[in-house]
Design a protein around this motif. Structure first.
Motif, PDB file in Angstrom:
ATOM      1  N   LEU A 178       0.795  -1.225   0.000  1.00 31.30           N
ATOM      2  CA  LEU A 178       0.000   0.000   0.000  1.00 31.30           C
ATOM      3  C   LEU A 178       0.834   1.285   0.000  1.00 31.30           C
ATOM      4  O   LEU A 178       0.515   2.213  -0.755  1.00 31.30           O
ATOM      5  N   PRO A 179       1.910   1.381   0.790  1.00 31.89           N
ATOM      6  CA  PRO A 179       2.727   2.602   0.694  1.00 31.89           C
ATOM      7  C   PRO A 179       3.354   2.785  -0.694  1.00 31.89           C
ATOM      8  O   PRO A 179       3.445   3.907  -1.195  1.00 31.89           O
ATOM      9  N   ILE A 229      -1.215   3.086 -12.585  1.00 27.76           N
ATOM     10  CA  ILE A 229       0.081   2.779 -11.983  1.00 27.76           C
ATOM     11  C   ILE A 229       0.363   1.290 -12.122  1.00 27.76           C
ATOM     12  O   ILE A 229      -0.530   0.511 -12.451  1.00 27.76           O
ATOM     13  N   ASP A 230       1.602   0.907 -11.847  1.00 32.01           N
ATOM     14  CA  ASP A 230       1.990  -0.501 -11.908  1.00 32.01           C
ATOM     15  C   ASP A 230       1.567  -1.222 -10.638  1.00 32.01           C
ATOM     16  O   ASP A 230       1.583  -0.647  -9.552  1.00 32.01           O
ATOM     17  N   SER A 231       1.226  -2.498 -10.783  1.00 35.57           N
ATOM     18  CA  SER A 231       0.918  -3.336  -9.629  1.00 35.57           C
ATOM     19  C   SER A 231       2.194  -3.661  -8.869  1.00 35.57           C
ATOM     20  O   SER A 231       3.277  -3.663  -9.442  1.00 35.57           O
ATOM     21  N   VAL A 232       2.045  -3.950  -7.591  1.00 39.53           N
ATOM     22  CA  VAL A 232       3.167  -4.376  -6.776  1.00 39.53           C
ATOM     23  C   VAL A 232       3.267  -5.893  -6.888  1.00 39.53           C
ATOM     24  O   VAL A 232       2.276  -6.603  -6.686  1.00 39.53           O
ATOM     25  N   SER A 233       4.442  -6.384  -7.209  1.00 41.61           N
ATOM     26  CA  SER A 233       4.654  -7.820  -7.348  1.00 41.61           C
ATOM     27  C   SER A 233       4.363  -8.516  -6.021  1.00 41.61           C
ATOM     28  O   SER A 233       4.811  -8.081  -4.966  1.00 41.61           O
ATOM     29  N   GLY A 234       3.580  -9.572  -6.084  1.00 43.86           N
ATOM     30  CA  GLY A 234       3.218 -10.313  -4.882  1.00 43.86           C
ATOM     31  C   GLY A 234       1.948  -9.798  -4.233  1.00 43.86           C
ATOM     32  O   GLY A 234       1.477 -10.369  -3.259  1.00 43.86           O
ATOM     33  N   ALA A 235       1.400  -8.702  -4.755  1.00 47.41           N
ATOM     34  CA  ALA A 235       0.167  -8.131  -4.206  1.00 47.41           C
ATOM     35  C   ALA A 235      -0.767  -7.753  -5.348  1.00 47.41           C
ATOM     36  O   ALA A 235      -1.333  -6.671  -5.381  1.00 47.41           O
ATOM     37  N   GLY A 259      -7.385  -3.852  -6.661  1.00 46.20           N
ATOM     38  CA  GLY A 259      -8.437  -3.221  -5.861  1.00 46.20           C
ATOM     39  C   GLY A 259      -8.113  -1.770  -5.548  1.00 46.20           C
ATOM     40  O   GLY A 259      -8.984  -0.899  -5.607  1.00 46.20           O
ATOM     41  N   TYR A 260      -6.850  -1.502  -5.224  1.00 45.30           N
ATOM     42  CA  TYR A 260      -6.398  -0.137  -4.924  1.00 45.30           C
ATOM     43  C   TYR A 260      -6.616   0.765  -6.136  1.00 45.30           C
ATOM     44  O   TYR A 260      -7.158   1.861  -6.024  1.00 45.30           O
TER      45      TYR A 260
END
Length: 146
Positions: free
Chosen positions: A105-106, A120-126, A132-133
């Protein structure tokens, strides 16, 4: 020799089976008709129509149901510029969910502020939390008129 043939055949069948499986798709909004209330700071606009003055205020995004739980954010805009994103809801059913949220999230917030959008790009592993964000942030920006 028979064991080698059986092992090779079994492994090949397993690989073919795994390759034929489709990946999970993050679910969209489960209740698209429901809109949460929008919080707007006193003396601010509630979202301007196109061509009007840029929006200022805090706008709640839609809660987005993901595989691991709901994600919801609130976006703060000043004269149409994204200045803050606050996470209202995030997956937190177990320690792993909390760990992923604390990590992702940060980073998502930092990227959104830098990009000034939900693109924006997704965070790997999330992946699910990231999707959803982004959907919740986009709905907040839509409410703001931007």
């Amino acid at each position: 020799m028979r064991r080698a043939v059986l092992a090779t055949t079994g492994t090949s069948a397993l690989v073919v089976t795994l390759l034929s499986l489709k990946p999970h798709q993050p679910p969209g909004l489960l209740d698209a008709g429901r809109r949460p209330t929008t919080t707007v700071s006193p003396g601010t606009s509630t979202g301007a129509p196109p061509g009007a003055a840029a929006a200022t205020g805090t706008f709640n995004g839609d809660p987005v149901d993901t595989r691991y739980g709901p994600v919801q954010v609130a976006a703060t805009l000043v004269k149409g510029k994204l200045t803050a994103v606050r996470v209202l809801r995030a997956p937190d059913e177990n320690g792993r969910d909390q760990e992923i949220a604390a990590f992702a999230l940060p980073r998502l917030t930092q990227e959104a502020l830098g990009a000034q959008s939900a693109n924006i790009d997704s965070v790997s592993g999330a992946s699910y939390t990231s999707q959803g964000y982004m959907e919740s942030l986009q709905s907040a920006l839509d409410r703001a008129g931007g």
